[in-house]
Design a protein around this motif. Structure first.
Motif, short mmCIF file in Angstrom:
data_model
loop_
_atom_site.label_atom_id
_atom_site.label_comp_id
_atom_site.label_asym_id
_atom_site.label_seq_id
_atom_site.Cartn_x
_atom_site.Cartn_y
_atom_site.Cartn_z
N GLY A 235 -11.00 7.61 -10.53
CA GLY A 235 -9.65 7.44 -11.41
C GLY A 235 -8.46 6.82 -10.55
N THR A 236 -8.46 7.26 -9.21
CA THR A 236 -7.67 6.61 -8.39
C THR A 236 -7.67 5.13 -8.26
OG1 THR A 236 -7.42 8.53 -7.09
CG2 THR A 236 -6.51 6.86 -5.94
N TRP A 237 -8.98 4.58 -7.92
CA TRP A 237 -9.25 3.20 -7.99
C TRP A 237 -8.79 2.43 -9.28
CZ3 TRP A 237 -9.47 0.89 -3.63
CH2 TRP A 237 -10.12 1.52 -2.26
N VAL A 238 -9.19 2.99 -10.25
CA VAL A 238 -8.85 2.53 -11.47
C VAL A 238 -7.21 2.21 -11.53
CG1 VAL A 238 -8.80 2.90 -14.03
CG2 VAL A 238 -10.81 3.42 -12.77
N VAL A 239 -6.48 3.45 -11.41
CA VAL A 239 -5.10 3.13 -11.36
C VAL A 239 -4.57 2.21 -10.49
CG1 VAL A 239 -2.99 4.54 -10.85
CG2 VAL A 239 -4.57 5.55 -12.21
N PHE A 240 -5.18 2.21 -9.14
CA PHE A 240 -4.94 1.12 -8.20
C PHE A 240 -5.14 -0.34 -8.79
CE2 PHE A 240 -6.69 -2.11 -5.10
CZ PHE A 240 -5.63 -2.41 -4.52
N SER A 241 -6.22 -0.44 -9.30
CA SER A 241 -6.59 -1.70 -9.98
C SER A 241 -5.74 -2.16 -11.08
CB SER A 241 -7.81 -1.73 -10.57
OG SER A 241 -8.96 -1.54 -9.65
N PHE A 242 -5.38 -1.23 -11.97
CA PHE A 242 -4.39 -1.53 -13.13
C PHE A 242 -2.95 -2.02 -12.36
CE2 PHE A 242 -1.04 0.16 -15.60
CZ PHE A 242 -1.05 -0.43 -16.80
N LEU A 243 -2.60 -1.27 -11.63
CA LEU A 243 -1.34 -1.68 -10.74
C LEU A 243 -1.30 -2.99 -10.18
CD1 LEU A 243 -0.09 1.84 -9.62
CD2 LEU A 243 0.94 0.68 -11.37
N THR A 244 -2.23 -3.28 -9.58
CA THR A 244 -2.48 -4.43 -9.03
C THR A 244 -2.36 -5.63 -10.06
OG1 THR A 244 -3.93 -3.54 -6.94
CG2 THR A 244 -3.82 -5.88 -7.61
N LEU A 245 -3.18 -5.38 -11.24
CA LEU A 245 -3.15 -6.40 -12.19
C LEU A 245 -1.65 -6.35 -12.86
CD1 LEU A 245 -6.55 -5.83 -13.78
CD2 LEU A 245 -5.94 -7.84 -12.55
N ASN A 246 -0.97 -5.30 -12.98
CA ASN A 246 0.14 -5.15 -13.49
C ASN A 246 1.36 -5.82 -12.76
OD1 ASN A 246 2.79 -3.43 -14.30
ND2 ASN A 246 1.18 -3.23 -16.01
N THR A 247 1.19 -5.87 -11.06
CA THR A 247 2.00 -6.49 -10.59
C THR A 247 1.78 -8.11 -10.41
OG1 THR A 247 1.68 -4.66 -8.84
CG2 THR A 247 2.66 -6.80 -7.97
N VAL A 248 0.69 -8.50 -10.89
CA VAL A 248 0.42 -10.00 -10.88
C VAL A 248 1.03 -10.37 -12.30
CG1 VAL A 248 -1.34 -11.72 -11.54
CG2 VAL A 248 -1.56 -10.04 -9.56
N GLY A 249 0.88 -9.46 -13.35
CA GLY A 249 1.58 -9.85 -14.33
C GLY A 249 3.06 -9.99 -14.53
N ASN A 250 3.65 -8.82 -13.83
CA ASN A 250 5.20 -8.91 -13.90
C ASN A 250 5.64 -10.00 -12.89
OD1 ASN A 250 5.46 -6.40 -15.18
ND2 ASN A 250 4.91 -5.20 -13.32
N PHE A 251 4.82 -10.55 -12.07
CA PHE A 251 5.37 -11.87 -10.88
C PHE A 251 5.28 -12.92 -11.96
CE2 PHE A 251 4.42 -14.95 -8.01
CZ PHE A 251 5.29 -14.92 -7.17
N ALA A 252 4.30 -13.07 -12.93
CA ALA A 252 4.13 -14.11 -13.73
C ALA A 252 5.04 -13.99 -15.03
CB ALA A 252 2.63 -14.25 -13.99
N SER A 253 5.85 -13.20 -15.30
CA SER A 253 6.49 -13.02 -16.40
C SER A 253 7.56 -14.01 -16.63
CB SER A 253 7.18 -11.65 -16.45
OG SER A 253 8.19 -11.50 -17.61
#
Length: 131
Positions: free
Chosen positions: A84-102
């Protein structure tokens, strides 16, 4: 207090603020320019529901990251908490990319560093030697 425990608590605090922000969006406060692409000042109903669901998922993420370093108890196997920790890390990493591309300047400026810091903290926690 270990580095992993500090990272876990920092991530939990930041994620708590993001969860509160998502609740405020779901309630219709005019903060939408900082979320969901920034195209709506007040979110339409479907994005309000998404914000409400997001706040629930963030609560689960907080519980998982704190459980990973034994700050809270969780009725799951340690291997599930690690995964679950790795899933949350992965989600936040993808979210960071999405926020950066907003397209939203506000979302890029505010949410990109928030999700980046959380992802970095989650990486520290995920790599920790806790059970």
């Amino acid at each position: 207090m270990t580095t992993a425990m500090l990272a876990s608590v920092l991530a939990a605090l930041v994620l708590s603020f993001v969860a509160i922000f998502q609740i405020l969006l779901a309630l219709g406060l005019p903060l939408g320019e900082a979320a969901w692409g920034g195209t709506h000042r007040v979110l339409p109903p479907h994005l309000r529901v998404a914000s409400a669901m997001s706040s629930l998922l963030l609560g689960l993420a907080i519980w998982i990251v704190l459980a990973r370093v034994d700050v809270v108890r969780i009725p799951w196997q340690p291997s599930s908490v690690r995964a679950g920790t790795w899933v949350v890390f992965s989600f936040l990493t993808l979210n960071t990319v999405g926020n950066f591309a907003s397209k939203s300047r506000i979302e890029r400026a505010l949410m990109t560093p928030v999700t980046f810091v959380c992802a970095a903290c989650l990486l520290v926690v995920a790599l920790s030697s806790y059970p």
